[in-house]
Design a protein around this motif. Structure first.
Motif, PDB file in Angstrom:
ATOM      1  N   HIS A  33      51.820  17.721  54.343  1.00 59.27           N
ATOM      2  CA  HIS A  33      52.371  18.741  55.237  1.00 59.27           C
ATOM      3  C   HIS A  33      51.921  18.514  56.677  1.00 59.27           C
ATOM      4  N   THR A  34      52.808  18.903  57.556  1.00 58.41           N
ATOM      5  CA  THR A  34      52.533  18.945  58.985  1.00 58.41           C
ATOM      6  C   THR A  34      52.963  20.338  59.447  1.00 58.41           C
ATOM      7  N   ASP A  35      52.945  20.552  60.739  1.00 58.74           N
ATOM      8  CA  ASP A  35      53.409  21.846  61.250  1.00 58.74           C
ATOM      9  C   ASP A  35      54.914  22.014  61.078  1.00 58.74           C
ATOM     10  N   LEU A  36      55.652  20.903  60.914  1.00 61.46           N
ATOM     11  CA  LEU A  36      57.112  20.962  60.873  1.00 61.46           C
ATOM     12  C   LEU A  36      57.737  20.649  59.529  1.00 61.46           C
ATOM     13  N   SER A  37      56.978  20.055  58.616  1.00 64.78           N
ATOM     14  CA  SER A  37      57.552  19.731  57.309  1.00 64.78           C
ATOM     15  C   SER A  37      56.459  19.704  56.247  1.00 64.78           C
ATOM     16  N   ALA A  38      56.894  19.810  55.010  1.00 66.83           N
ATOM     17  CA  ALA A  38      55.966  19.771  53.886  1.00 66.83           C
ATOM     18  C   ALA A  38      56.692  19.194  52.675  1.00 66.83           C
ATOM     19  N   THR A  39      55.923  18.582  51.810  1.00 75.73           N
ATOM     20  CA  THR A  39      56.455  18.026  50.566  1.00 75.73           C
ATOM     21  C   THR A  39      55.558  18.505  49.435  1.00 75.73           C
ATOM     22  N   ALA A  40      56.178  18.844  48.319  1.00 75.88           N
ATOM     23  CA  ALA A  40      55.422  19.287  47.160  1.00 75.88           C
ATOM     24  C   ALA A  40      56.037  18.690  45.908  1.00 75.88           C
ATOM     25  N   THR A  41      55.223  18.594  44.880  1.00 74.78           N
ATOM     26  CA  THR A  41      55.738  18.195  43.570  1.00 74.78           C
ATOM     27  C   THR A  41      55.587  19.380  42.630  1.00 74.78           C
ATOM     28  N   VAL A  42      56.501  19.462  41.691  1.00 71.53           N
ATOM     29  CA  VAL A  42      56.463  20.525  40.689  1.00 71.53           C
ATOM     30  C   VAL A  42      57.176  20.013  39.438  1.00 71.53           C
ATOM     31  N   LYS A  43      56.642  20.382  38.287  1.00 73.67           N
ATOM     32  CA  LYS A  43      57.259  19.947  37.034  1.00 73.67           C
ATOM     33  C   LYS A  43      58.399  20.880  36.659  1.00 73.67           C
ATOM     34  N   LYS A  44      59.365  20.297  35.993  1.00 73.89           N
ATOM     35  CA  LYS A  44      60.435  21.101  35.418  1.00 73.89           C
ATOM     36  C   LYS A  44      60.825  20.477  34.087  1.00 73.89           C
TER      37      LYS A  44
END
Length: 186
Positions: A147-158
């Motif tokens: 993450h930065t102030d302008l974007s973020a990435t996350a992982t999540v299971k489904k």
């Protein structure tokens, strides 16, 4: 002159300390984005990718099963117009994602899922690409990976159809109105 310089430096330091103390922790950001993802999945399933909003179909309605569309008024209570649906969507998803992923199926084709007529919101009971069925998100597995102030990435299971576990990567962007989901969910 020294007093003025000392005052300006002290003021600058105080402002820096104030801005640092109000910064969101990574844990708070992770919770905010996970909550946003949960809202986005719910909206996508309920409005766009499932059966759509519930229609008010009269008991005596004659429905041609071979017709390409069958529009009926949306049951009273929630959304009252296409603009209401778009407003709710823009509160969760980036405008770019709305225009490229959600709006074309919902409102932009010759046979849209939703349309307004005479101040009434209609839904096509044959519409909706049913792609959200069989997909269950595991929100406890949400992990902020970048993450930065302008974007973020996350992982999540489904889980797909209760057995196939997939790790999804979800991208978020900061807009003037706050964080928004910026990647398709299904």
């Amino acid at each position: 002159m020294k007093r003025i310089l000392a005052f300006v430096l002290a003021l600058a330091m105080a402002l820096c300390l104030c801005s640092c103390s109000s910064a969101q922790t990574e844990e708070e950001l992770e919770k905010e984005l996970c909550d946003l993802l949960e809202q986005g999945v719910g909206l996508a399933k309920d409005v766009y990718l499932g059966e759509g909003l519930e229609a008010n179909v009269p008991e005596d309605a004659v429905i041609d099963p071979y017709a390409p569309t069958a529009y009926f008024p949306v049951v009273e209570g929630g959304y009252k117009s296409v603009d209401d649906i778009k407003k709710a969507t823009r509160a969760i998803f980036s405008s770019q994602l709305c225009e490229s992923w959600l709006y074309p199926d919902g409102f932009g084709t010759d046979t849209p899922l939703y349309k307004d007529a005479d101040g009434v919101l209609y839904v096509d009971i044959f519409g909706g690409p049913l792609t959200a069925y069989g997909v269950e998100w595991v929100y406890d597995s949400f992990e902020l990976t970048n993450h930065t102030d302008l974007s973020a990435t996350a992982t999540v299971k489904k889980y797909i159809n209760d057995y196939e576990e997939v790790t999804a990567t979800v991208t978020f962007v900061m807009t003037d109105d706050g964080w928004r989901i910026d990647s398709p969910l299904f």
